[in-house]
Design a protein around this motif. Structure first.
Motif, PDB file in Angstrom:
ATOM      1  N   LEU A 258      41.902  99.962  17.182  1.00 47.03           N
ATOM      2  CA  LEU A 258      41.987 100.023  15.728  1.00 47.03           C
ATOM      3  C   LEU A 258      42.062 101.464  15.236  1.00 47.03           C
ATOM      4  O   LEU A 258      42.866 101.791  14.350  1.00 47.03           O
ATOM      5  CB  LEU A 258      40.784  99.307  15.119  1.00 47.03           C
ATOM      6  CG  LEU A 258      40.834  99.001  13.638  1.00 47.03           C
ATOM      7  CD1 LEU A 258      42.022  98.105  13.311  1.00 47.03           C
ATOM      8  CD2 LEU A 258      39.543  98.325  13.203  1.00 47.03           C
ATOM      9  N   LEU A 259      41.263 102.337  15.821  1.00 45.12           N
ATOM     10  CA  LEU A 259      41.296 103.750  15.443  1.00 45.12           C
ATOM     11  C   LEU A 259      42.635 104.405  15.770  1.00 45.12           C
ATOM     12  O   LEU A 259      43.216 105.123  14.956  1.00 45.12           O
ATOM     13  CB  LEU A 259      40.165 104.514  16.143  1.00 45.12           C
ATOM     14  CG  LEU A 259      38.748 104.226  15.665  1.00 45.12           C
ATOM     15  CD1 LEU A 259      37.741 104.877  16.600  1.00 45.12           C
ATOM     16  CD2 LEU A 259      38.565 104.734  14.253  1.00 45.12           C
ATOM     17  N   VAL A 260      43.136 104.141  16.970  1.00 41.84           N
ATOM     18  CA  VAL A 260      44.400 104.742  17.387  1.00 41.84           C
ATOM     19  C   VAL A 260      45.555 104.190  16.553  1.00 41.84           C
ATOM     20  O   VAL A 260      46.440 104.936  16.139  1.00 41.84           O
ATOM     21  CB  VAL A 260      44.635 104.526  18.900  1.00 41.84           C
ATOM     22  CG1 VAL A 260      46.035 104.923  19.301  1.00 41.84           C
ATOM     23  CG2 VAL A 260      43.615 105.325  19.695  1.00 41.84           C
ATOM     24  N   ALA A 261      45.549 102.900  16.278  1.00 48.42           N
ATOM     25  CA  ALA A 261      46.607 102.305  15.467  1.00 48.42           C
ATOM     26  C   ALA A 261      46.606 102.890  14.059  1.00 48.42           C
ATOM     27  O   ALA A 261      47.672 103.162  13.480  1.00 48.42           O
ATOM     28  CB  ALA A 261      46.448 100.795  15.409  1.00 48.42           C
ATOM     29  N   THR A 262      45.420 103.114  13.504  1.00 49.74           N
ATOM     30  CA  THR A 262      45.323 103.736  12.181  1.00 49.74           C
ATOM     31  C   THR A 262      45.859 105.154  12.219  1.00 49.74           C
ATOM     32  O   THR A 262      46.609 105.579  11.326  1.00 49.74           O
ATOM     33  CB  THR A 262      43.860 103.725  11.704  1.00 49.74           C
ATOM     34  OG1 THR A 262      43.392 102.381  11.689  1.00 49.74           O
ATOM     35  CG2 THR A 262      43.728 104.327  10.325  1.00 49.74           C
ATOM     36  N   GLY A 263      45.518 105.886  13.260  1.00 58.13           N
ATOM     37  CA  GLY A 263      46.038 107.251  13.397  1.00 58.13           C
ATOM     38  C   GLY A 263      47.542 107.290  13.537  1.00 58.13           C
ATOM     39  O   GLY A 263      48.218 108.124  12.918  1.00 58.13           O
ATOM     40  N   VAL A 264      48.100 106.381  14.320  1.00 61.83           N
ATOM     41  CA  VAL A 264      49.557 106.322  14.488  1.00 61.83           C
ATOM     42  C   VAL A 264      50.229 105.987  13.167  1.00 61.83           C
ATOM     43  O   VAL A 264      51.241 106.579  12.802  1.00 61.83           O
ATOM     44  CB  VAL A 264      49.946 105.307  15.587  1.00 61.83           C
ATOM     45  CG1 VAL A 264      51.436 105.021  15.566  1.00 61.83           C
ATOM     46  CG2 VAL A 264      49.527 105.828  16.951  1.00 61.83           C
ATOM     47  N   ALA A 265      49.656 105.039  12.444  1.00 61.58           N
ATOM     48  CA  ALA A 265      50.232 104.666  11.148  1.00 61.58           C
ATOM     49  C   ALA A 265      50.243 105.859  10.193  1.00 61.58           C
ATOM     50  O   ALA A 265      51.236 106.101   9.504  1.00 61.58           O
ATOM     51  CB  ALA A 265      49.457 103.506  10.542  1.00 61.58           C
ATOM     52  N   LEU A 266      49.165 106.599  10.153  1.00 62.81           N
ATOM     53  CA  LEU A 266      49.104 107.768   9.270  1.00 62.81           C
ATOM     54  C   LEU A 266      50.076 108.853   9.710  1.00 62.81           C
ATOM     55  O   LEU A 266      50.733 109.488   8.876  1.00 62.81           O
ATOM     56  CB  LEU A 266      47.674 108.304   9.207  1.00 62.81           C
ATOM     57  CG  LEU A 266      46.655 107.393   8.518  1.00 62.81           C
ATOM     58  CD1 LEU A 266      45.258 107.967   8.660  1.00 62.81           C
ATOM     59  CD2 LEU A 266      47.021 107.195   7.058  1.00 62.81           C
ATOM     60  N   LEU A 267      50.170 109.068  11.025  1.00 65.89           N
ATOM     61  CA  LEU A 267      51.079 110.101  11.531  1.00 65.89           C
ATOM     62  C   LEU A 267      52.553 109.749  11.304  1.00 65.89           C
ATOM     63  O   LEU A 267      53.387 110.639  11.156  1.00 65.89           O
ATOM     64  CB  LEU A 267      50.843 110.338  13.027  1.00 65.89           C
ATOM     65  CG  LEU A 267      49.580 111.103  13.392  1.00 65.89           C
ATOM     66  CD1 LEU A 267      49.393 111.113  14.901  1.00 65.89           C
ATOM     67  CD2 LEU A 267      49.640 112.520  12.862  1.00 65.89           C
ATOM     68  N   THR A 268      52.872 108.487  11.285  1.00 62.89           N
ATOM     69  CA  THR A 268      54.268 108.086  11.114  1.00 62.89           C
ATOM     70  C   THR A 268      54.652 107.893   9.651  1.00 62.89           C
ATOM     71  O   THR A 268      55.780 107.514   9.362  1.00 62.89           O
ATOM     72  CB  THR A 268      54.571 106.796  11.890  1.00 62.89           C
ATOM     73  OG1 THR A 268      53.671 105.767  11.481  1.00 62.89           O
ATOM     74  CG2 THR A 268      54.459 107.037  13.382  1.00 62.89           C
ATOM     75  N   GLY A 269      53.728 108.129   8.749  1.00 59.20           N
ATOM     76  CA  GLY A 269      54.081 108.131   7.342  1.00 59.20           C
ATOM     77  C   GLY A 269      53.746 106.885   6.551  1.00 59.20           C
ATOM     78  O   GLY A 269      54.226 106.715   5.437  1.00 59.20           O
ATOM     79  N   THR A 270      52.922 106.018   7.085  1.00 56.77           N
ATOM     80  CA  THR A 270      52.508 104.842   6.324  1.00 56.77           C
ATOM     81  C   THR A 270      51.578 105.291   5.208  1.00 56.77           C
ATOM     82  O   THR A 270      50.608 105.995   5.467  1.00 56.77           O
ATOM     83  CB  THR A 270      51.775 103.832   7.233  1.00 56.77           C
ATOM     84  OG1 THR A 270      52.626 103.463   8.296  1.00 56.77           O
ATOM     85  CG2 THR A 270      51.351 102.600   6.456  1.00 56.77           C
ATOM     86  N   PRO A 271      51.862 104.892   3.977  1.00 61.10           N
ATOM     87  CA  PRO A 271      50.973 105.277   2.871  1.00 61.10           C
ATOM     88  C   PRO A 271      49.571 104.693   3.061  1.00 61.10           C
ATOM     89  O   PRO A 271      49.412 103.571   3.543  1.00 61.10           O
ATOM     90  CB  PRO A 271      51.639 104.664   1.637  1.00 61.10           C
ATOM     91  CG  PRO A 271      53.046 104.393   2.032  1.00 61.10           C
ATOM     92  CD  PRO A 271      53.027 104.159   3.503  1.00 61.10           C
TER      93      PRO A 271
END
Length: 98
Positions: free
Chosen positions: A33-46
């Motif tokens: 969950l932490l890594v998925a959240t980080g990936v989402a933020l890094l790829t530009g998900t608002p």
């Protein structure tokens, strides 16, 4: 975002996930969950869409897994009630030993 940047983020995410689970001894679900959240933020998900994305993805995944677990439990119970589990266990003990 370029394909190379996405590939690097994905590779880094896998490395961080493994480090969290193996070296950090973080529970795999929490680490994912932490890594998925980080990936989402890094790829530009608002950030405003982040909770909705996690809820939607997690809900679909858990829904599919729940169906599989329920069907497996029903089949397992039928095998147990019919005596099939005892037959399979006896065959395995005969072949592999106690």
């Amino acid at each position: 975002m370029t394909p190379i940047a996405l590939a690097l983020i994905g590779t880094g995410a896998i490395a961080v996930l493994l480090l969290l689970i193996v070296a950090g001894r973080v529970h795999p679900f929490l680490a994912l969950l932490l890594v998925a959240t980080g990936v989402a933020l890094l790829t530009g998900t608002p950030v405003a869409q982040l909770a909705e994305a996690v809820q939607g993805g997690l809900g679909r995944t858990v829904g599919h897994i729940a169906i599989i677990v329920a069907l497996g439990a029903m089949i397992g119970r039928m095998v147990d009630l019919s005596g099939g589990a005892r037959v399979v266990a006896g065959a395995l003990v005969r072949r592999a030993g106690a």
